[in-house]
Design a protein around this motif. Structure first.
Motif, PDB file in Angstrom:
ATOM      1  N   TYR A   1      -6.785   3.116   5.444  1.00 14.98           N
ATOM      2  CA  TYR A   1      -6.388   2.347   4.262  1.00 14.98           C
ATOM      3  C   TYR A   1      -6.702   3.103   2.978  1.00 14.98           C
ATOM      4  CZ  TYR A   1      -6.828  -1.355   0.699  1.00 14.98           C
ATOM      5  OH  TYR A   1      -6.742  -2.112  -0.445  1.00 14.98           O
TER       6      TYR A   1
ATOM      7  N   ARG B   1      -4.168   4.741   0.058  1.00 17.88           N
ATOM      8  CA  ARG B   1      -4.290   4.441  -1.374  1.00 17.88           C
ATOM      9  C   ARG B   1      -4.444   5.728  -2.192  1.00 17.88           C
ATOM     10  NH1 ARG B   1      -7.428  -0.666  -3.452  1.00 17.88           N
ATOM     11  NH2 ARG B   1      -9.335   0.466  -2.933  1.00 17.88           N
TER      12      ARG B   1
ATOM     13  N   PRO C   1      -1.331  -4.305  -4.135  1.00 18.67           N
ATOM     14  CA  PRO C   1      -1.112  -4.198  -2.694  1.00 18.67           C
ATOM     15  C   PRO C   1      -0.236  -2.991  -2.357  1.00 18.67           C
ATOM     16  CG  PRO C   1      -0.801  -6.454  -3.432  1.00 18.67           C
ATOM     17  CD  PRO C   1      -0.924  -5.617  -4.668  1.00 18.67           C
ATOM     18  N   LEU C   2      -0.436  -2.450  -1.170  1.00 18.99           N
ATOM     19  CA  LEU C   2       0.352  -1.302  -0.726  1.00 18.99           C
ATOM     20  C   LEU C   2       1.739  -1.750  -0.276  1.00 18.99           C
ATOM     21  CD1 LEU C   2      -2.344   0.619   1.350  1.00 18.99           C
ATOM     22  CD2 LEU C   2      -1.199   1.468  -0.717  1.00 18.99           C
ATOM     23  N   ALA C   3       2.742  -0.991  -0.654  1.00 20.51           N
ATOM     24  CA  ALA C   3       4.116  -1.268  -0.207  1.00 20.51           C
ATOM     25  C   ALA C   3       4.347  -0.594   1.133  1.00 20.51           C
ATOM     26  CB  ALA C   3       5.116  -0.782  -1.245  1.00 20.51           C
ATOM     27  N   VAL C   4       3.522  -0.992   2.090  1.00 22.86           N
ATOM     28  CA  VAL C   4       3.559  -0.462   3.458  1.00 22.86           C
ATOM     29  C   VAL C   4       3.364  -1.647   4.400  1.00 22.86           C
ATOM     30  CG1 VAL C   4       2.450   1.079   5.131  1.00 22.86           C
ATOM     31  CG2 VAL C   4       2.563   1.743   2.719  1.00 22.86           C
ATOM     32  N   PRO C   5       4.146  -1.790   5.457  1.00 21.56           N
ATOM     33  CA  PRO C   5       3.897  -2.860   6.421  1.00 21.56           C
ATOM     34  C   PRO C   5       2.564  -2.647   7.138  1.00 21.56           C
ATOM     35  CG  PRO C   5       6.094  -1.909   6.700  1.00 21.56           C
ATOM     36  CD  PRO C   5       5.346  -1.007   5.777  1.00 21.56           C
ATOM     37  N   PHE C   6       1.850  -3.732   7.393  1.00 22.81           N
ATOM     38  CA  PHE C   6       0.584  -3.680   8.120  1.00 22.81           C
ATOM     39  C   PHE C   6       0.752  -4.360   9.478  1.00 22.81           C
ATOM     40  CE2 PHE C   6      -2.718  -3.649   4.388  1.00 22.81           C
ATOM     41  CZ  PHE C   6      -2.164  -2.475   3.909  1.00 22.81           C
TER      42      PHE C   6
ATOM     43  N   TRP D   1      -6.125  -8.744   5.935  1.00 23.69           N
ATOM     44  CA  TRP D   1      -5.405  -7.534   5.537  1.00 23.69           C
ATOM     45  C   TRP D   1      -4.027  -7.908   4.975  1.00 23.69           C
ATOM     46  CZ3 TRP D   1      -7.386  -2.881   4.816  1.00 23.69           C
ATOM     47  CH2 TRP D   1      -8.476  -2.441   5.572  1.00 23.69           C
TER      48      TRP D   1
ATOM     49  N   THR E   1      -1.114  -6.006   1.461  1.00 25.60           N
ATOM     50  CA  THR E   1       0.202  -5.395   1.575  1.00 25.60           C
ATOM     51  C   THR E   1       1.227  -6.270   0.869  1.00 25.60           C
ATOM     52  OG1 THR E   1       1.982  -4.742   3.086  1.00 25.60           O
ATOM     53  CG2 THR E   1       0.516  -6.481   3.844  1.00 25.60           C
ATOM     54  N   SER E   2       2.229  -5.638   0.278  1.00 23.51           N
ATOM     55  CA  SER E   2       3.322  -6.389  -0.345  1.00 23.51           C
ATOM     56  C   SER E   2       4.512  -6.510   0.600  1.00 23.51           C
ATOM     57  CB  SER E   2       3.759  -5.707  -1.648  1.00 23.51           C
ATOM     58  OG  SER E   2       4.252  -4.397  -1.390  1.00 23.51           O
TER      59      SER E   2
ATOM     60  N   PHE F   1       3.512  -8.314   7.619  1.00 22.60           N
ATOM     61  CA  PHE F   1       2.210  -8.300   8.275  1.00 22.60           C
ATOM     62  C   PHE F   1       2.317  -8.957   9.644  1.00 22.60           C
ATOM     63  CE2 PHE F   1      -2.319  -8.179   8.613  1.00 22.60           C
ATOM     64  CZ  PHE F   1      -2.665  -9.320   9.320  1.00 22.60           C
TER      65      PHE F   1
END
Length: 264
Positions: free
Chosen positions: A98, A102, A185-190, A209, A213-214, A217
């Motif tokens: 994570y 970032r 938030p990260l523009a990455v799928p979690f 979590w 993320t944006s 999930f």
């Protein structure tokens, strides 16, 4: 990919469609993930993060804070190789994955198309257990045995304990002293993975979590404690392989439809 002792690619495969970069748990080195090699399809190249203080870097002082470690890992991941990257980390490895992503974002670098976070509460959620890294030696190793991170038989091997102690304490210091800094938030799928009997990192804390993320999930849970990564190895790896392929950008560059937020 840039050659670096911090990143091990046991079987280079430049024709693979994507790379899977994995981050070990505290005390672990590249060997933690070697058994994944024969279980991955040919279109996934495996690269393993190796921090100082272990294996070929055993004579290098280990890191003790997350930002320094993330910076070094990000240095390694920045390269001319533009293949899509997915990341997976367990426990301390989840936190480091994570923070590395970032750091890549701060640099304007290529972000992974998927971040898989296993066996650790969300970065902004306080840990439920007390710090371990600064316990006296006897209590320190007893706690590691109780957590399932060390076989009890190792307690009878004082020379081995003395050898691994500095790296274990440094890794756990990263985990135990970590302070989350608020960023968008990260523009990455979690995708997250949890052990239903993990008292230190319960499902509810891992589910948070989703707040970091944006994008989409998903969460999977396994019967078992903190080290379900070993006790449920094959089932976990099946999900990892499925998600690496499922979220991977299509070759034609068309927009990919991602799953809606839900729990499994």
């Amino acid at each position: 990919m840039t050659s670096s002792p911090f990143l091990v690619t046991p079987r280079p495969n430049p024709t693979a469609r994507s790379r899977l970069v994995v981050f070990p748990y505290a005390g672990g080195g590249a060997a933690v993930f070697y058994h994944w090699l024969d279980r991955l399809p040919l279109d996934i190249e495996l690269s393993i993060v190796r921090l100082p203080g272990r294996e070929s870097l055993v004579d290098t002082a280990p890191f003790r804070d997350s930002q320094r470690a993330a910076s070094h890992i990000a240095d390694t991941l920045v390269s001319s190789d533009r293949r899509p990257v997915a990341c997976f980390g367990h426990s301390l490895g989840a936190l480091m994955a994570y923070e590395t992503v970032r750091e890549l974002r701060r640099r304007g670098g290529q972000l992974p198309y998927l971040l898989m976070l296993s066996g650790r509460s969300a970065a902004h959620v306080p840990m439920r257990r007390e710090p371990v890294f600064n316990l006296p030696r006897t209590a320190f190793f007893a706690q590691l045995v109780a957590m399932g991170g060390m076989p009890e038989e190792m307690l009878a091997l004082p020379e081995l304990l003395e050898f691994v102690e500095p790296t274990l304490r440094a890794d756990l210091a990263i985990n135990d002293t970590y302070q989350h800094v608020i960023e968008p938030p990260l523009a990455v799928p979690f995708v997250t993975f949890a052990g239903r009997q993990d008292g230190d990192f319960p499902e509810s804390d891992i589910a948070r979590w989703a707040e970091l993320t944006s994008l989409s999930f998903r969460q999977h849970a396994f019967d078992g404690g903190h080290f379900f990564i070993n006790t449920h190895r094959d089932e976990l790896l099946r999900w990892v392989v499925q998600h690496v392929a499922e979220y991977r950008p299509p070759l034609a560059g068309a927009a990919q439809e991602l799953p809606e937020l839900h729990f499994v």
